[in-house]
Every structure is written in C-alpha cells, then in structure tokens.
Design a protein around this motif. Structure first.
Motif, short mmCIF file in Angstrom:
data_model
loop_
_atom_site.label_atom_id
_atom_site.label_comp_id
_atom_site.label_asym_id
_atom_site.label_seq_id
_atom_site.Cartn_x
_atom_site.Cartn_y
_atom_site.Cartn_z
N LEU A 213 39.82 -64.01 -21.91
CA LEU A 213 38.74 -63.18 -22.43
C LEU A 213 37.45 -64.00 -22.39
O LEU A 213 37.35 -65.04 -23.06
N ARG A 214 36.49 -63.55 -21.60
CA ARG A 214 35.25 -64.31 -21.37
C ARG A 214 34.11 -63.68 -22.18
O ARG A 214 33.68 -62.56 -21.90
N LYS A 215 33.66 -64.41 -23.19
CA LYS A 215 32.61 -63.91 -24.07
C LYS A 215 31.32 -63.69 -23.31
O LYS A 215 30.91 -64.50 -22.48
N GLY A 216 30.68 -62.54 -23.59
CA GLY A 216 29.42 -62.22 -22.95
C GLY A 216 29.55 -61.68 -21.54
O GLY A 216 28.54 -61.45 -20.87
N LYS A 217 30.78 -61.45 -21.09
CA LYS A 217 31.01 -61.01 -19.71
C LYS A 217 31.60 -59.61 -19.61
O LYS A 217 32.08 -59.21 -18.56
N ARG A 218 31.54 -58.87 -20.68
CA ARG A 218 32.15 -57.54 -20.66
C ARG A 218 31.45 -56.66 -19.63
O ARG A 218 30.22 -56.60 -19.56
N CYS A 219 32.24 -56.00 -18.83
CA CYS A 219 31.70 -55.05 -17.85
C CYS A 219 32.40 -53.71 -18.06
O CYS A 219 33.19 -53.55 -18.98
N ASN A 220 32.09 -52.75 -17.21
CA ASN A 220 32.69 -51.43 -17.45
C ASN A 220 34.19 -51.47 -17.19
O ASN A 220 34.69 -52.27 -16.42
N ASP A 221 34.90 -50.60 -17.87
CA ASP A 221 36.36 -50.60 -17.82
C ASP A 221 36.89 -50.39 -16.41
O ASP A 221 37.92 -50.93 -16.04
N GLU A 222 36.19 -49.61 -15.60
CA GLU A 222 36.67 -49.33 -14.25
C GLU A 222 36.77 -50.61 -13.43
O GLU A 222 37.75 -50.88 -12.75
N LYS A 223 35.74 -51.47 -13.52
CA LYS A 223 35.75 -52.72 -12.78
C LYS A 223 36.83 -53.65 -13.29
O LYS A 223 37.52 -54.31 -12.53
N GLU A 224 37.00 -53.72 -14.61
CA GLU A 224 38.01 -54.61 -15.16
C GLU A 224 39.40 -54.12 -14.83
O GLU A 224 40.31 -54.90 -14.56
N ASN A 225 39.61 -52.81 -14.81
CA ASN A 225 40.93 -52.28 -14.51
C ASN A 225 41.35 -52.60 -13.08
O ASN A 225 42.53 -52.73 -12.78
#
Length: 256
Positions: A213-225
């Motif tokens: 889990l990378r703090k400050g790196k949240r992106c949209n769920d589609e990309k992460e999925n």
C-alpha cells in the motif's frame, strides 16, 4: 522448508492451541513466548526476500508490527536495512527479542512494547510499516468474512489508521497475510486512506499474499484492478507450515 523442531524450546510436536480464538488472549502469548525461542508465520524470509528488496530501500526507516519471536527484523538487518523499530504487545516478547538482538550485535534495532491499535509514534515517522501475520489475529473471531463483525472491523481500522498516520507522505505499508484480496480490499481501500493497493503472491501451491500500500499514490479503482487480478486460491492444508493451518481452517469454516 524450515525444520520446526529446531525453532522451538517447547514440545517440538506441538501444533499450537486447540482453537484460533486462543490467539486473542494476551496471556497465551506471554506464556508461549516465555518458552518458545523462534517461530515463523507464513513462510520464512527466503520466500519473499525478492519482494522486500524490490520495495524497501536500505536507507528506509522501518516499523515492524507484532515482532513476536520472528527473525524478520534480523533478516532485514542482514539485507542492509538497519533503521528498524519493532513493537509487540507482549512484554515477554519484547524482553526476549532485545536480549536476542543484543547477543547477536544488532544494537541499532529498537524494540518497544506497544499496541498496534494505538501506535505511540509521531505522525510521518516511518518510510515503511510491515506486518507478517499480526493483523490476521484480529480476524479469528470475525464471523462471516464477507461481512465481519463490527468489533473486528473497528480493530482493523484502528490499526490501519495508525499505520497511515505514522507513514511518511510517500511511505509504504506491507502486509504479509492469508487474507484474500476480496476480503482485504474493502478495508485497505477505505476512502479515507490515500494509498494505492497492489499485491503479489508467494508459496508453493498455496498462496500467501504480499500487499503493498503506497501512501499518496491512490489512483482510480479501474487502473488498480488491472494490476490486481485475483489469483485462483489453493486450499490444500498439507501445503501449510506449522500453525498456519489454524488460520486457514478458521477462514474455511467461516466461508461454509
């Protein structure tokens, strides 16, 4: 595979308590740590060393949650990561870990008695927080894994809140666990957290999970999925080591 009889001072044939619920009792851990010198949950370091090296810089400050009598901090130290703080709720574990580390000359590693639900550190103190099987204990009485008990969720979120707080703005949280992505994702991806989520698996046949889990790196769920395709899960008990099957059995019973 590690020879378990070489890692215990107690009965080498012991396979742990009769029920995973016993893991919730602090007195159980004090008694266990008083006689047991070493035990590794979820495989030893060699199985995920490549993942550690690709995600943790040697200059990183690292906080380990629930060190127990694991050799994880020693293995990190041998790989050049020397700024390490370990915590455990058990005062017995803390004293014995300090003695063990000093006897081996690892004087830089700090060991503190503390509760991961209430971390006693300043905000943005660490580059990395890591836990290996510690959070799994919180889930042993969770009930339905798809809809865990509110008490369980409260403890898990208190832990994640603390981890998120003590991580530096670009810090990472590493969770090594049995917890499958479809159960962990709703907790890790709570909107209040700014971290992204990805994971790898390791183990022969049976999958253990290495979440990053990378703090400050949240992106949209589609990309992460796209980066986090859920693997097929092997549930063969004979592929597990030591007491790991107690966690697995508990989760399987809840899924029935």
């Amino acid at each position: 595979m590690e020879n378990r009889s070489d890692t215990h001072n107690s009965d080498p044939n012991s396979v742990g308590p009769p029920s995973a619920l016993t893991y919730l009792d602090p007195h159980y851990w004090d008694e266990r740590f008083s006689s047991e010198e070493h035990y590794e949950w979820f495989k030893d370091y060699s199985h995920f060393q490549h993942l550690i090296k690709s995600n943790i810089k040697t200059s990183s400050s690292v906080l380990e949650l629930g060190c127990g009598n694991s050799q994880l901090c020693e293995e990190l130290y041998k790989d050049g990561i020397v700024d390490i703080t370990c915590i455990d709720l058990s005062s017995v574990a803390v004293v014995k870990m300090l003695d063990r580390l000093l006897s081996k000359g690892y004087k830089e590693i700090k060991v503190v008695q503390a509760d991961m639900l209430d971390l006693p550190f300043n905000s943005e103190s660490f580059d990395v927080v890591i836990e290996k099987g510690t959070m799994d204990v919180l889930f042993v009485d969770a009930g339905d894994p798809w809809n865990p008990r509110p008490e369980t969720v409260s403890k898990v979120m208190a832990t994640l809140d603390g981890v998120h707080r003590v991580l530096k703005p670009d810090g990472i949280f590493i969770s090594i666990t049995f917890g499958q992505p479809h159960f962990r994702r709703p907790l890790f991806k709570d909107p209040k957290y700014s971290w992204s989520m990805e994971y790898n698996t390791f183990g022969d046949g049976f999958h253990y999970f290495f979440y990053i889990l990378r703090k400050g790196k949240r992106c949209n769920d589609e990309k992460e999925n796209e980066k986090c395709k859920d693997p097929s899960i092997s549930l063969y008990q004979d592929e597990l080591e030591g007491e790991d099957y107690l966690f697995r059995t508990r989760f399987d019973d809840d899924e029935d």
